[in-house]
Design an enzyme around this catalytic site. Structure first.
Site, PDB file in Angstrom:
ATOM      1  N   ASP A  95      -2.088  -7.516  -5.649  1.00 22.94           N
ATOM      2  CA  ASP A  95      -2.489  -6.527  -4.669  1.00 22.94           C
ATOM      3  C   ASP A  95      -2.895  -5.263  -5.415  1.00 22.94           C
ATOM      4  OD1 ASP A  95      -2.883  -5.520  -2.199  1.00 22.94           O
ATOM      5  OD2 ASP A  95      -0.767  -5.423  -1.641  1.00 22.94           O
TER       6      ASP A  95
ATOM      7  N   HIS B  65      -4.936  -1.315  -5.197  1.00 21.29           N
ATOM      8  CA  HIS B  65      -5.524  -0.259  -4.391  1.00 21.29           C
ATOM      9  C   HIS B  65      -6.339   0.631  -5.283  1.00 21.29           C
ATOM     10  CE1 HIS B  65      -2.221  -1.785  -1.956  1.00 21.29           C
ATOM     11  NE2 HIS B  65      -3.070  -1.590  -0.977  1.00 21.29           N
TER      12      HIS B  65
ATOM     13  N   ARG C 206       6.866 -11.147   5.122  1.00 26.37           N
ATOM     14  CA  ARG C 206       6.265 -11.021   6.448  1.00 26.37           C
ATOM     15  C   ARG C 206       6.926 -12.007   7.381  1.00 26.37           C
ATOM     16  NH1 ARG C 206      -0.071 -10.361   4.651  1.00 26.37           N
ATOM     17  NH2 ARG C 206       0.310  -8.513   3.399  1.00 26.37           N
TER      18      ARG C 206
ATOM     19  N   HIS D  21      -8.445  -1.506  -0.441  1.00 26.99           N
ATOM     20  CA  HIS D  21      -7.428  -2.517  -0.741  1.00 26.99           C
ATOM     21  C   HIS D  21      -8.164  -3.686  -1.349  1.00 26.99           C
ATOM     22  CE1 HIS D  21      -4.437  -0.968   2.269  1.00 26.99           C
ATOM     23  NE2 HIS D  21      -5.540  -0.553   2.854  1.00 26.99           N
TER      24      HIS D  21
ATOM     25  N   CYS E 173       0.791  -1.236   0.000  1.00 26.07           N
ATOM     26  CA  CYS E 173       0.000   0.000   0.000  1.00 26.07           C
ATOM     27  C   CYS E 173       0.826   1.291   0.000  1.00 26.07           C
ATOM     28  CB  CYS E 173      -1.008   0.051   1.138  1.00 26.07           C
ATOM     29  SG  CYS E 173      -1.143  -1.404   2.137  1.00 26.07           S
TER      30      CYS E 173
ATOM     31  N   GLN F   1       1.415 -11.436  -4.091  1.00 24.72           N
ATOM     32  CA  GLN F   1      -0.029 -11.411  -4.202  1.00 24.72           C
ATOM     33  C   GLN F   1      -0.441 -10.370  -5.203  1.00 24.72           C
ATOM     34  OE1 GLN F   1      -1.812 -10.387  -0.476  1.00 24.72           O
ATOM     35  NE2 GLN F   1      -0.725  -8.467  -0.269  1.00 24.72           N
TER      36      GLN F   1
ATOM     37  N   LYS G  47     -14.799  -4.755   5.694  1.00 28.25           N
ATOM     38  CA  LYS G  47     -14.317  -5.510   4.535  1.00 28.25           C
ATOM     39  C   LYS G  47     -15.251  -6.653   4.177  1.00 28.25           C
ATOM     40  CE  LYS G  47     -11.645  -8.786   7.270  1.00 28.25           C
ATOM     41  NZ  LYS G  47     -10.476  -9.632   7.372  1.00 28.25           N
TER      42      LYS G  47
END
Lengths: 530, 116
Positions: free
Chosen positions: A385, A387, A365, A517, A336, A383, A471
């Site tokens: 990902d 936004h 991570r 996201h 992000c 991933q 979410k």
């Protein structure tokens, strides 16, 4: 003798002599209920059937069909396991033994490890003790006296638990030779346990602390009928055959190498081509759906993660920072902030929105080595990902597009079952959340309306949202019925504020964009993926 | 997740090796190489297994690798410009002219067919 009035779930009220046990009440209703009942719930408290009823109030019987039934049954099965172990191995010292989602386990301290053959012996002993129909006898001890007793028995692990947790007078359960410090409730006797199987033995640590006593954890499972147990064992067999770690090796798809470190994936040529195919499809799909493709650096200044707040709320999942020319850099745990910097690189107008930035982003991570699992729990993965930055008016159509995208993924990969969860705020505790009540209303409204309009069945879960926004999670259900997280559509009221994001509206004034996201975890083809 | 869902038997578009050409004996090597070449030019991920092993054991190896199509070629196939198709799931699927097999596989790949 005074009477008590008992209210049953169907609303009927009956009078019984005070002190009657729940089992006697069940017997008065019918022999079938008495034979089926496992425990009782008196005024909301779960208790043994042998508990006397001293006050008027509601009573409900826990049977195999009650939601709590299986858990109690498996908890009692864990005690049966401990009783069998103590018969055969008097040198074993029980630790804790709870029911789990798929069965139960019991931890033991014993110098000699349990062998595979021991499991079969223990299981046979369990069946023998079940046949003997031993009662689960509830006894009470004043704390000091109880401690002394467990101490004399040499149960040092139990003593530690009693020291820490016991009330001035605590309850214990006796089953054969096994006495356990336990709150209960339990089923009346071991004869009720009809289908039980020991599965494996593994290492564990006392209280999960690797510096504490090493223990041996025996896993088992129990069902109400042999048929259910057989079904579960068949499922385990199937899952084993499909284990991606085994298939990954047999088909030469990927490896994890000791020299490189745990949780880090090497895609071999055959796995590599699969990943390439998925990524090609995904990129074409992203472009066709109006996303822009971006690439952002893998390591960025630590300062950026302080601005985003990750160093606070995400610290424990981040690798340590590394020093480069006296400045600290952080491996990215998320994409992000990178996308936000692209957004912020110049002034944005409402005409450009929605702006959908996608990256097949590799993130790192930190996960404890104990929880790493093949490709599913790793330390580095890629991933899809994205936004989405948009205006409040564009929200619903963007959410809908995300959900449609997820369904397209399901279809492409041949999944026909899915589950959807909507996580919302806890309205009583707005102080825990970033963003205003209006923003939350708008966002939750958009999520609910979209799912409703698209006729998507979903589970509404108030209080489950993370602090920065509500979410939707879409989970797919695989060929043998397991569910896996596929995609998350997550609002964020936190980052746009922290980074002071703006766009110039039609009114020529600055406004804060809405940020969503959207991660397609599964086939991200990274390692969390295939 | 996909590996476990498919149990390693990926749909054709994802399968690392989409077709395995298996000549019955050394004599059929030349035609086998033609089949291999044509599939490769059509963008199909194809391999040729002409090891000096029994046909059955080469079929078993391809089966273990979960290759969707095994193409057995011998005298008859070379003569008629066909391939004897063996599917990993249902076994023998009869002979097909090479000129038909190639567009069919191409279509399975392009449509990302999950079943066929």
């Amino acid at each position: 003798m005074p009477n008590v009035q008992i209210t049953f779930p169907d609303g009927a009220i009956k009078e019984f002599p005070k002190g009657i046990t729940a089992l006697e009440v069940a017997k008065s209703i019918g022999p079938r209920l008495a034979a089926e009942a496992l425990a009782a719930q008196i005024d909301g408290r779960l208790v043994d059937l042998s508990s006397p009823i001293e006050e008027s109030g509601p009573l409900q019987f826990i049977t195999p069909s009650s939601p709590q039934g299986l858990e109690i049954y498996r908890h009692s099965s864990a005690h049966l396991l401990a009783a069998a172990v103590l018969e055969l191995f008097p040198d074993a010292h029980p630790g804790v033994g709870p029911p789990t989602e798929a069965g139960f386990y019991y931890d033991f301290y014993r110098e000699k490890p349990f062998a595979e053959e021991d499991l079969a012996k223990i299981e046979a002993k369990m069946h023998e003790l079940a046949k003997a129909d031993l009662p689960y006898e509830r006894v009470y001890y004043p704390k000091e006296e109880g401690l002394k007793l467990f101490n004399e028995m040499g149960e040092f692990l139990k003593c530690e638990l009693i020291e820490e947790k016991a009330d001035p007078v605590f309850s214990a359960y006796k089953t054969g030779k096994f006495l356990d410090f336990c709150r209960g409730p339990h089923i009346p006797s071991t004869g009720r346990i009809k289908a039980v199987k020991l599965l494996s033995v593994a290492g564990a640590y006392w209280k999960g602390d690797e510096h504490s006593h090493p223990l041996q954890r025996i896993y088992g499972t129990a069902f109400f009928t042999q048929k259910e147990l057989d079904g579960y064992l068949h499922y385990l067999e199937e899952a084993k055959k499909r284990d991606h770690r085994r298939l990954g090796k047999d088909l030469e798809l990927f490896s994890i190498q000791d020299d490189a470190g745990p949780g880090l994936i090497f895609w071999h040529p055959k796995g590599g081509i699969i990943r390439k195919e998925i990524e090609d499809w995904l990129r074409a799909e992203l472009l066709a759906r109006g996303y822009d493709l971006v690439f952002t650096p893998h390591a960025m200044r630590l300062h950026l993660w302080e601005t985003s707040g990750h160093t606070n709320f995400y610290r424990e999942n981040m690798f340590g920072a590394m020093e480069v020319e006296k400045d600290n850099y952080q491996l990215k745990p998320m994409n992000c902030p990178g996308h936000i910097l692209i957004y912020k690189s110049r002034l944005r107008s409402y005409r450009e929105l929605p702006l959908r930035m996608a990256e097949l982003g590799t993130v790192y991570r930190y996960e404890r080595s104990g929880v790493l699992h093949g490709l599913l729990r790793v330390r580095g993965f890629t991933q899809d990902d994205a936004h989405i930055f948009c205006t409040p008016e564009q929200l619903e159509s963007e959410v809908q597009a995300c959900v449609e995208f997820a369904f397209a993924v399901l279809k492409t990969f041949g999944f026909d079952r899915y589950e959807v969860d909507l996580s919302a705020r806890d309205p009583e505790h707005m102080e825990h959340y970033a963003g205003t009540v209006e923003e939350w209303n708008m966002a939750e409204g958009a999520l609910r309306n979209t799912l409703k309009r698209m006729n998507v069945p979903h589970k509404y879960m108030p209080g489950e949202a993370v602090f920065y926004g509500p979410k939707i999670d879409i989970k797919l259900v695989d060929a043998i019925g397991r569910s896996w997280q596929l995609t998350t559509v997550q609002f964020d009221f936190n980052l746009p504020r922290r980074f002071k994001l703006e766009y110039v509206g039609a009114d020529s004034h600055p406004h804060t964009p809405v940020m969503v996201h959207r991660a397609l975890l599964v086939r991200s083809s990274g390692s969390s993926a295939c | 997740v996909l590996i476990e869902h498919y149990s390693g038997a990926f749909p054709v578009w994802l399968a690392p090796v989409q077709a395995m050409v298996l000549p019955i004996s050394e004599r059929h090597g030349e035609y086998a190489r033609t089949v291999h070449g044509e599939l490769r030019s059509a963008g199909v991920r194809v391999q040729l297994d002409d090891r000096n092993e029994k046909l059955n054991s080469r079929i078993r190896d391809a089966q273990l690798q979960k290759v969707p199509f095994m193409l057995v070629v011998g005298d008859r196939e070379a003569e008629a410009q066909t391939v004897a198709v063996r599917r990993r799931d249902t076994g023998d699927a009869g002979s097909r002219p090479l000129s038909e097999f190639i567009p069919w596989v191409r279509q399975l790949i392009d449509t990302r067919a999950v079943t066929w």
